[in-house]
Scaffold this motif. Structure first.
Motif, mmCIF file in Angstrom:
data_model
loop_
_atom_site.group_PDB
_atom_site.id
_atom_site.type_symbol
_atom_site.label_atom_id
_atom_site.label_comp_id
_atom_site.label_asym_id
_atom_site.label_seq_id
_atom_site.Cartn_x
_atom_site.Cartn_y
_atom_site.Cartn_z
ATOM 1 N N LEU A 1 8.485 -1.984 23.293
ATOM 2 C CA LEU A 1 8.057 -2.216 24.674
ATOM 3 C C LEU A 1 6.957 -3.271 24.743
ATOM 4 C CD1 LEU A 1 7.937 1.108 26.706
ATOM 5 C CD2 LEU A 1 9.027 -1.035 27.326
ATOM 6 N N THR B 1 0.976 0.517 25.304
ATOM 7 C CA THR B 1 1.838 0.703 24.140
ATOM 8 C C THR B 1 1.228 0.148 22.860
ATOM 9 O OG1 THR B 1 3.038 -1.331 24.685
ATOM 10 C CG2 THR B 1 3.980 0.756 25.469
ATOM 11 N N LEU C 1 9.693 -2.743 34.302
ATOM 12 C CA LEU C 1 11.021 -2.471 33.749
ATOM 13 C C LEU C 1 12.107 -3.180 34.550
ATOM 14 C CD1 LEU C 1 10.534 1.287 32.854
ATOM 15 C CD2 LEU C 1 10.908 -0.593 31.228
ATOM 16 N N ALA D 1 15.979 0.058 28.349
ATOM 17 C CA ALA D 1 15.010 -0.083 29.446
ATOM 18 C C ALA D 1 15.532 0.608 30.705
ATOM 19 C CB ALA D 1 14.719 -1.563 29.719
#
Length: 164
Positions: free
Chosen positions: A24, A86, A112, A148
């Protein structure tokens, strides 16, 4: 990957394998690169910042002059928030847990969406159920697009559950 509601019901709790968190973060870098370095004729950038007035060039330029910078900044900030959340440290042992309030979660959903628009363009997907997409394109990109979408769908189920 696990997506669940936060205690108290406000927001989302995401548990990612370290590799998923790293993926990510890398994908957030890619989104940022398209926004920062993308050429005007890049179709992926065109999906992120569509022409508001395709039949009226002067109106389109005027609209872009007033909106483009803030749109790009917002999208880059969303990518940065994903990158920050992340970030993997030496202390992470197999999983990264991320707690997002409602506002943060919706920011992730925006990211996203942007990511999936870019990947769809790179893979050749025009519509969600596009069976005619270029199958010779990178399987990694197609897998990232689908993953995703799974993350996005899981977050939406938690944020906006429906009684079926």
């Amino acid at each position: 990957m696990i997506v669940a509601g936060r205690s108290g019901g406000e927001g989302v709790r995401i548990v990612l394998e370290v590799e998923e968190a790293m993926l990510l973060s890398e994908l957030a870098d890619q989104v940022d690169s398209v926004l920062l370095l993308g050429e005007a004729d890049d179709p992926a950038l065109g999906r992120l910042l569509p022409n508001a007035y395709p039949d009226d060039a002067p109106a389109s330029q005027e609209f872009g002059r007033y909106t483009r910078e803030s749109l790009v900044d917002g999208k880059r900030q969303a990518a940065q928030r994903v990158r920050d959340a992340t970030a993997v440290t030496d202390g992470d042992e197999g999983v990264v847990q991320i707690e997002l309030d409602q506002s943060e979660a919706w920011g992730w959903l925006t990211f996203l969406t942007d990511l999936r628009l870019i990947l769809a363009e790179r893979v050749g997907i025009v519509e969600e159920d596009d069976d005619e997409a270029d199958e010779t394109r990178d399987d990694y990109l197609r897998a990232a697009y689908e993953w995703a979408g799974f993350v996005q769908g899981s977050m939406l189920e938690v944020l906006d559950p429906t009684d079926s």
